[in-house]
Write a protein that holds these residues in place. Structure first.
Motif, PDB file in Angstrom:
ATOM      1  N   ALA A   1      40.004  31.796  40.653  1.00 21.82           N
ATOM      2  CA  ALA A   1      39.280  32.936  40.082  1.00 21.82           C
ATOM      3  C   ALA A   1      38.878  33.925  41.169  1.00 21.82           C
ATOM      4  CB  ALA A   1      38.049  32.440  39.327  1.00 21.82           C
ATOM      5  N   ALA A   2      38.467  33.432  42.335  1.00 19.31           N
ATOM      6  CA  ALA A   2      38.109  34.321  43.437  1.00 19.31           C
ATOM      7  C   ALA A   2      39.304  35.155  43.870  1.00 19.31           C
ATOM      8  CB  ALA A   2      37.569  33.496  44.609  1.00 19.31           C
ATOM      9  N   THR A   3      40.484  34.551  43.874  1.00 14.00           N
ATOM     10  CA  THR A   3      41.703  35.276  44.252  1.00 14.00           C
ATOM     11  C   THR A   3      42.001  36.387  43.252  1.00 14.00           C
ATOM     12  OG1 THR A   3      42.598  33.334  45.371  1.00 14.00           O
ATOM     13  CG2 THR A   3      44.185  35.002  44.666  1.00 14.00           C
ATOM     14  N   VAL A   4      41.855  36.086  41.963  1.00 15.75           N
ATOM     15  CA  VAL A   4      42.067  37.114  40.935  1.00 15.75           C
ATOM     16  C   VAL A   4      41.098  38.273  41.146  1.00 15.75           C
ATOM     17  CG1 VAL A   4      41.977  37.619  38.466  1.00 15.75           C
ATOM     18  CG2 VAL A   4      42.963  35.456  39.256  1.00 15.75           C
ATOM     19  N   ALA A   5      39.825  37.947  41.369  1.00 19.29           N
ATOM     20  CA  ALA A   5      38.818  39.001  41.531  1.00 19.29           C
ATOM     21  C   ALA A   5      39.087  39.851  42.767  1.00 19.29           C
ATOM     22  CB  ALA A   5      37.428  38.374  41.617  1.00 19.29           C
ATOM     23  N   ALA A   6      39.594  39.219  43.829  1.00 15.94           N
ATOM     24  CA  ALA A   6      39.868  39.966  45.062  1.00 15.94           C
ATOM     25  C   ALA A   6      41.087  40.868  44.930  1.00 15.94           C
ATOM     26  CB  ALA A   6      40.059  38.981  46.216  1.00 15.94           C
ATOM     27  N   LEU A   7      42.135  40.360  44.272  1.00 18.55           N
ATOM     28  CA  LEU A   7      43.407  41.091  44.208  1.00 18.55           C
ATOM     29  C   LEU A   7      43.516  42.024  43.017  1.00 18.55           C
ATOM     30  CD1 LEU A   7      45.890  38.266  45.299  1.00 18.55           C
ATOM     31  CD2 LEU A   7      44.794  40.022  46.707  1.00 18.55           C
ATOM     32  N   ARG A   8      42.792  41.715  41.934  1.00 16.61           N
ATOM     33  CA  ARG A   8      42.855  42.547  40.727  1.00 16.61           C
ATOM     34  C   ARG A   8      41.441  42.866  40.241  1.00 16.61           C
ATOM     35  NH1 ARG A   8      47.456  43.163  37.736  1.00 16.61           N
ATOM     36  NH2 ARG A   8      46.127  44.740  36.766  1.00 16.61           N
ATOM     37  N   PRO A   9      40.692  43.622  41.029  1.00 19.11           N
ATOM     38  CA  PRO A   9      39.313  43.934  40.626  1.00 19.11           C
ATOM     39  C   PRO A   9      39.241  44.705  39.311  1.00 19.11           C
ATOM     40  CG  PRO A   9      40.006  45.286  42.483  1.00 19.11           C
ATOM     41  CD  PRO A   9      41.040  44.217  42.319  1.00 19.11           C
ATOM     42  N   ASP A  10      40.338  45.361  38.936  1.00 15.98           N
ATOM     43  CA  ASP A  10      40.356  46.096  37.676  1.00 15.98           C
ATOM     44  C   ASP A  10      40.296  45.190  36.463  1.00 15.98           C
ATOM     45  OD1 ASP A  10      43.015  45.371  38.722  1.00 15.98           O
ATOM     46  OD2 ASP A  10      43.792  46.238  36.866  1.00 15.98           O
TER      47      ASP A  10
ATOM     48  N   VAL B   1      38.424  42.213  36.378  1.00 12.72           N
ATOM     49  CA  VAL B   1      37.273  41.303  36.418  1.00 12.72           C
ATOM     50  C   VAL B   1      35.983  42.099  36.338  1.00 12.72           C
ATOM     51  CG1 VAL B   1      36.088  39.506  37.732  1.00 12.72           C
ATOM     52  CG2 VAL B   1      38.596  39.630  37.779  1.00 12.72           C
ATOM     53  N   ASN B   2      35.228  41.842  35.284  1.00 17.30           N
ATOM     54  CA  ASN B   2      33.938  42.490  35.090  1.00 17.30           C
ATOM     55  C   ASN B   2      32.867  41.796  35.920  1.00 17.30           C
ATOM     56  OD1 ASN B   2      32.045  44.279  33.659  1.00 17.30           O
ATOM     57  ND2 ASN B   2      31.341  42.395  32.672  1.00 17.30           N
ATOM     58  N   ARG B   3      32.695  40.491  35.677  1.00 14.86           N
ATOM     59  CA  ARG B   3      31.788  39.657  36.469  1.00 14.86           C
ATOM     60  C   ARG B   3      32.487  38.346  36.787  1.00 14.86           C
ATOM     61  NH1 ARG B   3      25.411  40.391  35.569  1.00 14.86           N
ATOM     62  NH2 ARG B   3      25.382  42.655  35.279  1.00 14.86           N
TER      63      ARG B   3
ATOM     64  N   THR C   1      34.507  42.602  44.729  1.00 13.90           N
ATOM     65  CA  THR C   1      33.508  43.640  44.431  1.00 13.90           C
ATOM     66  C   THR C   1      32.774  43.386  43.124  1.00 13.90           C
ATOM     67  OG1 THR C   1      35.239  44.985  43.395  1.00 13.90           O
ATOM     68  CG2 THR C   1      34.760  45.401  45.723  1.00 13.90           C
ATOM     69  N   ALA C   2      33.288  42.504  42.281  1.00 12.47           N
ATOM     70  CA  ALA C   2      32.615  42.211  41.012  1.00 12.47           C
ATOM     71  C   ALA C   2      31.288  41.517  41.269  1.00 12.47           C
ATOM     72  CB  ALA C   2      33.498  41.321  40.138  1.00 12.47           C
ATOM     73  N   PRO C   3      30.265  41.822  40.485  1.00 13.71           N
ATOM     74  CA  PRO C   3      29.029  41.040  40.588  1.00 13.71           C
ATOM     75  C   PRO C   3      29.349  39.556  40.425  1.00 13.71           C
ATOM     76  CG  PRO C   3      28.705  42.945  39.167  1.00 13.71           C
ATOM     77  CD  PRO C   3      30.171  42.873  39.443  1.00 13.71           C
ATOM     78  N   THR C   4      28.855  38.741  41.338  1.00 15.87           N
ATOM     79  CA  THR C   4      29.286  37.348  41.420  1.00 15.87           C
ATOM     80  C   THR C   4      28.095  36.399  41.423  1.00 15.87           C
ATOM     81  OG1 THR C   4      31.273  37.955  42.664  1.00 15.87           O
ATOM     82  CG2 THR C   4      30.556  35.658  42.819  1.00 15.87           C
TER      83      THR C   4
END
Length: 265
Positions: free
Chosen positions: A105-114, A116-118, A207-210
């Motif tokens: 999930a961290a990899t998805v959030a880093a590579l595709r921030p568009d 991932v909301n939170r 960059t998503a709130p985590t």
């Protein structure tokens, strides 16, 4: 049952739609084990479906997803999560990953921030090779899986739950837990992923709130790993639940409240 093709994988996922839901869907990424989403989220997912759509994919290595059997990586599994999000509508989701699912999930959030909301990372870690405990535990799982399947089941049960929880539920229920994660080829493919995890370079890109959730009595992925994840992700929040690794079994109400307080509908 929706399925999306990613390379040679036909990735199955369940879509638990909440009529009238207008906020982001919640996608739950399972941890190690060929039981996949059913074993991890079968009991807990319904707790989130009252007001939001919940998506539960089965990544390669899980029984309900088929592929060519090639070795897996965090990147391969993250690409499957991205494909599921896009196939399920393409809108940004709230993304939660447990155990092996946390670095995915961290990899998805880093590579595709568009997409991932939170982000919520539960009982996860960033780097296996730098932690001799993790490296040795996953190596032991590999060897038990190949040579002592019964021992494998006992090992993952013993480390997956806190001593207090195991004693509280008693021998009959403990014995019933042991077959839940058999050392199938899919499970051992996941263990190989566990051994190779290294997402340290990606964490500053999130960059998503985590929210990072650690389990105080975690004997699979010791809680220090969750604390380090939180420290490496700028502006992240951190919560700790007094439970073993599978904290959503041991402290389900507290887990659900911790997540829902961070993810308002």
């Amino acid at each position: 049952m929706p399925t999306v093709t990613v390379g040679t994988a036909h990735v199955h996922y369940d879509l638990h739609e909440a009529p009238g839901a207008t906020g982001p869907a919640l996608l739950l990424v399972h941890g190690t084990g060929s039981g996949g989403a059913v074993i991890n989220w079968g009991r807990t997912a319904p707790r989130f479906t009252g007001e939001r759509t919940v998506i539960t994919p089965d990544l390669s290595g899980a029984d309900r997803t088929t592929d060519d059997g090639a070795p897996l990586s965090v990147g391969v599994l993250a690409a499957q999560v991205v494909a599921v999000i896009e196939d399920a509508g393409g809108r940004p989701v709230d993304l939660l990953g447990f155990s092996m699912g946390a670095p995915v999930a961290a990899t998805v959030a880093a590579l595709r921030p568009d997409l991932v909301n939170r982000l919520v990372l539960v009982a996860g870690w960033a780097h296996t090779d730098g932690d001799e405990y993790l490296r040795n535990l996953f190596t032991l799982w590999q060897r038990l899986g190949r040579h002592d399947p019964a021992g494998f089941g006992r090992s993952v049960t013993m480390t997956g739950f806190s001593r207090g929880f195991l004693n509280a539920i008693g021998r009959e229920q403990v014995e019933a837990l042991i077959p839940n994660m058999p050392p199938t080829p899919g499970t051992l493919r996941h263990v190989a992923v566990d051994l190779a995890v290294d997402v340290r370079a990606l964490l500053p890109r999130i960059t998503a709130p985590t929210l990072v959730i650690g389990a105080t009595r975690d004997a699979t992925v010791p809680v220090e790993n969750s604390r380090e994840l939180a420290a490496a992700i700028g502006g992240s929040a951190y919560a700790e639940i007094d439970a073993g690794h599978v904290l959503f079994f041991e402290k389900e109400d507290e887990f659900v409240k911790t997540v829902t307080d961070f993810l308002p509908v």
